[in-house]
Scaffold this active site. Structure first.
Site, short mmCIF file in Angstrom:
data_model
loop_
_atom_site.label_atom_id
_atom_site.label_comp_id
_atom_site.label_asym_id
_atom_site.label_seq_id
_atom_site.Cartn_x
_atom_site.Cartn_y
_atom_site.Cartn_z
N ASN A 164 0.98 -1.24 -0.06
CA ASN A 164 0.07 0.06 -0.04
C ASN A 164 1.09 1.27 -0.08
O ASN A 164 1.19 1.71 1.17
CB ASN A 164 -0.85 0.18 1.12
CG ASN A 164 -1.93 -1.31 1.00
OD1 ASN A 164 -2.91 -1.22 0.23
ND2 ASN A 164 -1.50 -2.27 1.73
N GLU A 165 1.09 1.67 -1.25
CA GLU A 165 2.14 2.84 -1.50
C GLU A 165 1.29 4.02 -1.36
O GLU A 165 0.09 4.33 -0.85
CB GLU A 165 2.60 2.92 -2.83
CG GLU A 165 3.33 1.45 -3.28
CD GLU A 165 4.67 1.45 -2.79
OE1 GLU A 165 5.22 2.27 -1.79
OE2 GLU A 165 5.53 0.51 -2.98
N PRO A 166 2.32 5.41 -1.06
CA PRO A 166 1.55 6.69 -0.81
C PRO A 166 0.23 6.93 -1.80
O PRO A 166 0.62 6.33 -2.97
CB PRO A 166 2.47 7.63 -1.02
CG PRO A 166 4.06 6.87 -0.60
CD PRO A 166 3.57 5.28 -0.86
N THR A 183 10.30 2.00 -3.82
CA THR A 183 9.97 0.61 -3.71
C THR A 183 10.74 -0.29 -4.78
O THR A 183 11.34 -1.29 -4.28
CB THR A 183 8.55 0.16 -3.39
OG1 THR A 183 7.98 1.06 -2.40
CG2 THR A 183 8.18 -1.08 -3.22
#
Ligand code: PGA
Length: 273
Positions: A164-166, A183
């Protein structure tokens, strides 16, 4: 297990985010492994299953190593354990050297007595048009298993939990996501060069993670210090998905001194020694 004094543990309890600091990563890993083992045994004594949410990456490897040791030396059985991994690259074959399927088999599942049909990881081989249905089924399977009792987490330098990235929303569920450039760059060490790092992944959502009954996040090393501090002190928002953990009723950060170095000294009080 070592006493808190022996490992120089200090504990900050705030209503939103307890942080426990350890001298060595190994001590934090032993602590989490002991908690997991105790949960498994407690459930086994009640003839119930124990549902674990598992993570990959360098951080939790020592937790798995300690659980394997307990299996071999202390007769810890995983017979009643069901697991759900957080994420997997997409697309990727399970036998590929960088797949999380392979990682989990090599670092954990091949060495314990878990029933293979109780092991679940998002599949990196699902046809693109079937991915959203597949992700719904993954969620459904977690629910039908009774929900996750304890979710193990790392934290990425972007503040991701799972992938769950920005930008990830608080109410997100298992889905296909685009990996952040930071990432992907961090994954070059595994894939050899950036071109080979997948652009996408399937990950449990923030909401999926928050539904776990307990969350234990591990972070070690200087390179995690800044993001740990921001995850604990920044405003809760999608800009830093780990901040959403602060709304959880049973969450704990377990960090080493290096990862804790950007938190104010007053944060931990007097070390217990
Ligand atoms: P790491 O990854 O354990 O390899 O640092 C953590 C994460 O990205 O969640």
């Amino acid at each position: 297990m070592q006493s808190p004094d022996a490992v120089g543990m200090t504990h900050r309890t705030s209503p939103s985010m307890p942080v426990v600091r350890f001298r060595e990563p190994a001590d934090a890993c032993k602590r989490v492994a002991a908690e997991i083992a105790s949960l498994i045994r407690q459930r086994a004594a009640e003839s119930r299953r124990c549902v674990l949410g598992l993570a990959t990456g360098s951080t939790p490897i020592r937790v798995y190593r300690e659980l394997i040791r307990m299996h071999r030396e202390e007769r810890l059985s995983f017979f009643n354990v069901v697991t759900f991994n957080l994420d997997e690259y997409y697309p990727i074959k399970p036998e590929s050297a960088q797949s999380y399927h392979r990682f989990m088999s090599e670092h954990f599942f091949n060495h314990i007595d878990i029933i293979r049909s109780n092991v679940h990881l998002p599949k990196g081989t699902v046809e693109l048009e079937n991915v959203s249905g597949y992700c719904r089924d993954y969620e459904e399977l977690i629910l039908r298993s009774g929900g996750i009792d304890l979710q193990l987490l790392g934290i990425g330098r972007t503040g991701h939990v799972g992938f769950n990235e920005p930008g990830a929303k608080r109410d997100s569920r298992t889905r296909l996501v685009r990996l952040d450039t930071v990432t992907r760059n961090d994954a070059v060490k595994d894939f050899g060069d950036l071109e080979r790092v997948p652009l996408l992944a399937i990950t449990m959502g923030v909401e999926t993670i928050l539904q776990a009954r307990r969350i234990r996040l591990l972070a070690f090393g200087e390179h995690k210090a800044r993001i740990v501090q921001q995850a604990i002190e920044n405003r809760i928002s999608s800009a830093l998905p780990a901040t959403f953990l602060r709304g959880h009723r049973d969450v704990q950060y377990l960090v080493d001194y290096d990862a804790a170095q950007c938190l104010p000294p007053s944060f931990f009080g007097t070390p217990l020694q």
